[in-house]
Design a protein around this motif. Structure first.
Motif, PDB file in Angstrom:
ATOM      1  N   MET A 199       0.810  -1.211   0.000  1.00 34.19           N
ATOM      2  CA  MET A 199       0.000   0.000   0.000  1.00 34.19           C
ATOM      3  C   MET A 199       0.849   1.269   0.000  1.00 34.19           C
ATOM      4  O   MET A 199       0.462   2.278  -0.584  1.00 34.19           O
ATOM      5  N   ASP A 200       2.012   1.225   0.636  1.00 34.35           N
ATOM      6  CA  ASP A 200       2.852   2.416   0.689  1.00 34.35           C
ATOM      7  C   ASP A 200       3.778   2.544  -0.508  1.00 34.35           C
ATOM      8  O   ASP A 200       4.647   3.412  -0.522  1.00 34.35           O
ATOM      9  N   TYR A 201       3.608   1.704  -1.500  1.00 32.32           N
ATOM     10  CA  TYR A 201       4.345   1.865  -2.746  1.00 32.32           C
ATOM     11  C   TYR A 201       3.466   2.457  -3.844  1.00 32.32           C
ATOM     12  O   TYR A 201       3.916   2.681  -4.957  1.00 32.32           O
ATOM     13  N   LEU A 202       2.203   2.676  -3.537  1.00 33.05           N
ATOM     14  CA  LEU A 202       1.253   3.185  -4.527  1.00 33.05           C
ATOM     15  C   LEU A 202       0.620   4.477  -4.012  1.00 33.05           C
ATOM     16  O   LEU A 202       0.316   4.592  -2.818  1.00 33.05           O
ATOM     17  N   PRO A 203       0.412   5.460  -4.872  1.00 28.19           N
ATOM     18  CA  PRO A 203      -0.028   6.795  -4.440  1.00 28.19           C
ATOM     19  C   PRO A 203      -1.523   6.909  -4.209  1.00 28.19           C
ATOM     20  O   PRO A 203      -2.202   7.711  -4.845  1.00 28.19           O
ATOM     21  N   PHE A 204      -2.049   6.123  -3.278  1.00 29.32           N
ATOM     22  CA  PHE A 204      -3.462   6.241  -2.926  1.00 29.32           C
ATOM     23  C   PHE A 204      -3.584   6.900  -1.559  1.00 29.32           C
ATOM     24  O   PHE A 204      -2.825   6.570  -0.635  1.00 29.32           O
ATOM     25  N   PRO A 205      -4.531   7.837  -1.379  1.00 33.80           N
ATOM     26  CA  PRO A 205      -4.639   8.558  -0.111  1.00 33.80           C
ATOM     27  C   PRO A 205      -5.159   7.717   1.052  1.00 33.80           C
ATOM     28  O   PRO A 205      -4.947   8.053   2.206  1.00 33.80           O
ATOM     29  N   GLY A 206      -5.865   6.610   0.765  1.00 33.48           N
ATOM     30  CA  GLY A 206      -6.425   5.818   1.847  1.00 33.48           C
ATOM     31  C   GLY A 206      -6.665   4.381   1.445  1.00 33.48           C
ATOM     32  O   GLY A 206      -6.487   3.982   0.281  1.00 33.48           O
ATOM     33  N   GLU A 207      -7.105   3.589   2.423  1.00 35.76           N
ATOM     34  CA  GLU A 207      -7.331   2.168   2.188  1.00 35.76           C
ATOM     35  C   GLU A 207      -8.474   1.907   1.212  1.00 35.76           C
ATOM     36  O   GLU A 207      -8.434   0.950   0.436  1.00 35.76           O
ATOM     37  N   THR A 208      -9.510   2.747   1.242  1.00 35.81           N
ATOM     38  CA  THR A 208     -10.662   2.530   0.371  1.00 35.81           C
ATOM     39  C   THR A 208     -10.241   2.529  -1.092  1.00 35.81           C
ATOM     40  O   THR A 208     -10.611   1.637  -1.871  1.00 35.81           O
ATOM     41  N   GLN A 209      -9.442   3.534  -1.480  1.00 31.74           N
ATOM     42  CA  GLN A 209      -8.990   3.622  -2.863  1.00 31.74           C
ATOM     43  C   GLN A 209      -8.030   2.483  -3.198  1.00 31.74           C
ATOM     44  O   GLN A 209      -8.071   1.917  -4.297  1.00 31.74           O
ATOM     45  N   PHE A 210      -7.166   2.128  -2.248  1.00 28.41           N
ATOM     46  CA  PHE A 210      -6.198   1.058  -2.497  1.00 28.41           C
ATOM     47  C   PHE A 210      -6.901  -0.289  -2.670  1.00 28.41           C
ATOM     48  O   PHE A 210      -6.616  -1.041  -3.615  1.00 28.41           O
ATOM     49  N   ILE A 211      -7.823  -0.611  -1.776  1.00 26.21           N
ATOM     50  CA  ILE A 211      -8.553  -1.880  -1.887  1.00 26.21           C
ATOM     51  C   ILE A 211      -9.349  -1.922  -3.183  1.00 26.21           C
ATOM     52  O   ILE A 211      -9.442  -2.959  -3.852  1.00 26.21           O
ATOM     53  N   GLY A 212      -9.933  -0.794  -3.571  1.00 25.50           N
ATOM     54  CA  GLY A 212     -10.669  -0.735  -4.827  1.00 25.50           C
ATOM     55  C   GLY A 212      -9.766  -0.998  -6.022  1.00 25.50           C
ATOM     56  O   GLY A 212     -10.161  -1.681  -6.981  1.00 25.50           O
ATOM     57  N   PHE A 213      -8.532  -0.479  -5.971  1.00 23.82           N
ATOM     58  CA  PHE A 213      -7.564  -0.701  -7.050  1.00 23.82           C
ATOM     59  C   PHE A 213      -7.185  -2.174  -7.137  1.00 23.82           C
ATOM     60  O   PHE A 213      -7.134  -2.749  -8.235  1.00 23.82           O
ATOM     61  N   ILE A 214      -6.919  -2.797  -5.993  1.00 25.36           N
ATOM     62  CA  ILE A 214      -6.559  -4.219  -5.984  1.00 25.36           C
ATOM     63  C   ILE A 214      -7.732  -5.061  -6.478  1.00 25.36           C
ATOM     64  O   ILE A 214      -7.560  -5.996  -7.271  1.00 25.36           O
ATOM     65  N   ARG A 215      -8.930  -4.723  -6.062  1.00 21.43           N
ATOM     66  CA  ARG A 215     -10.114  -5.482  -6.464  1.00 21.43           C
ATOM     67  C   ARG A 215     -10.325  -5.403  -7.987  1.00 21.43           C
ATOM     68  O   ARG A 215     -10.709  -6.380  -8.633  1.00 21.43           O
ATOM     69  N   ALA A 216     -10.056  -4.235  -8.560  1.00 21.54           N
ATOM     70  CA  ALA A 216     -10.300  -4.036  -9.987  1.00 21.54           C
ATOM     71  C   ALA A 216      -9.200  -4.619 -10.866  1.00 21.54           C
ATOM     72  O   ALA A 216      -9.467  -4.994 -12.011  1.00 21.54           O
ATOM     73  N   ASN A 217      -7.972  -4.713 -10.328  1.00 22.14           N
ATOM     74  CA  ASN A 217      -6.846  -5.087 -11.186  1.00 22.14           C
ATOM     75  C   ASN A 217      -6.144  -6.390 -10.805  1.00 22.14           C
ATOM     76  O   ASN A 217      -5.526  -7.020 -11.674  1.00 22.14           O
ATOM     77  N   TYR A 218      -6.226  -6.781  -9.532  1.00 22.61           N
ATOM     78  CA  TYR A 218      -5.454  -7.948  -9.095  1.00 22.61           C
ATOM     79  C   TYR A 218      -6.294  -8.915  -8.275  1.00 22.61           C
ATOM     80  O   TYR A 218      -5.785  -9.577  -7.382  1.00 22.61           O
ATOM     81  N   ARG A 219      -7.565  -8.988  -8.564  1.00 18.94           N
ATOM     82  CA  ARG A 219      -8.453  -9.874  -7.806  1.00 18.94           C
ATOM     83  C   ARG A 219      -8.028 -11.336  -7.955  1.00 18.94           C
ATOM     84  O   ARG A 219      -8.234 -12.148  -7.037  1.00 18.94           O
TER      85      ARG A 219
END
Length: 304
Positions: free
Chosen positions: A35-55
């Motif tokens: 999570m700290d290697y990607l420029p997302f402001p919070g967990e909600t955006q990060f989890i959404g990114f993982i769900r959309a791209n690396y599920r």
């Protein structure tokens, strides 16, 4: 990560009643570090990114609230893993270190703290370097001269600078410790030397009778710039520690552990495998890393 968890981490887990969770602790720790290697402001955006791209890699991915609750229980495990990486990087052989503090605000300065989980733990503080009043904590960090964090602690923002570092200084013995003017005080420095054998080196104020030689002044200033670089990387990689927006002390300490661990992992990947995870390239030397960071290609890779 999975190998470490199966060998050591599994013994640290807290057994809870109920059905066995489908998403493993090792997967949650992996995501917390990434999570700290990607420029997302919070967990909600990060989890959404993982769900959309690396599920496909995380088929049992939790919701953000479930992820947060599980992660808060894994702070100790993350810290054990970080200390293992510190040993692998040879920090046990170091004899010179840098000590400094950084402000960690947790709530608005004027906001009521009465019903906050931070009430009684955090405090009001002032950062002279930034001329900033804030409510929260100080992040105390002891690092090697190469910028590897050895030990850290969160203390109330109103704690005296010298008192705030005493617990961290207990980690090492008979070493040279470089700090800023906040750690000036001959009596205090002698107490540290008597209890730990550590010698504190700071730039003296201009009105002090005894002054260091120009050579020693240059050395201390040069060394201290390195921990500023450590704090800069920690603050500007992933989630800013000043804007974690945690509502509990446990949540804050867990996310801080994950940030320091992810920074340590980045140093390990660079030292062991010549990989810089922030620009996703291989580097064969420090000079090549500098050249790559300043090249047009690296900027393109970073923003992809």
């Amino acid at each position: 990560m999975i190998d470490w968890y199966q060998a050591e981490g599994d013994a640290l887990k807290v057994v809870s009643p109920g059905a066995k969770p489908e998403m493993s602790n090792s997967e949650i720790i992996t995501l917390a570090l990434v999570m700290d290697y990607l420029p997302f402001p919070g967990e909600t955006q990060f989890i959404g990114f993982i769900r959309a791209n690396y599920r496909q890699w995380f088929p049992n991915l939790l919701t953000q609230s479930q992820f947060n609750r599980r992660l808060r229980k894994l702070g100790q495990m993350i810290e054990v893993l970080r200390r293992k990486w510190v040993k692998q990087l040879g920090a046990e052989n170091a004899t010179s270190f840098i000590i400094d503090t950084k402000p960690i605000p947790v709530m608005g300065y004027r906001r009521s703290k009465r019903h906050s989980d931070f009430h009684g733990s955090a405090g009001y503080g002032y950062c002279a370097a930034r001329k900033m009043k804030y409510f929260g904590y100080k992040l105390v960090m002891l690092s090697t001269l190469k910028g590897l964090p050895i030990a850290y602690e969160l203390v109330s923002a109103n704690t005296d600078e010298r008192k705030s570092v005493e617990a961290v200084l207990e980690i090492v013995r008979h070493c040279d410790i470089y700090g800023d003017k906040g750690f000036i005080g001959r009596d205090w420095q002698e107490e540290i030397a008597d209890s730990t054998g550590n010698q504190i080196w700071t730039i003296h104020r201009e009105n002090q009778q005894h002054q260091h030689s120009p050579q020693l002044k240059r050395l201390i200033n040069k060394v201290r710039q390195r921990i500023e670089g450590v704090f800069h990387e920690i603050q500007n990689t992933g989630r800013n520690p000043e804007r974690l927006l945690n509502k509990t002390v446990q949540g804050l300490t867990t996310h801080m552990s994950a940030k320091i661990a992810s920074h340590t992992l980045r140093l390990l990947l660079r030292a062991r495998f010549a990989i810089d995870v922030l620009i996703f390239v291989f580097v064969s030397s420090t000079q090549n890393l500098i050249n790559i960071r300043h090249s047009k290609q690296s900027r393109i890779l970073f923003h992809q």
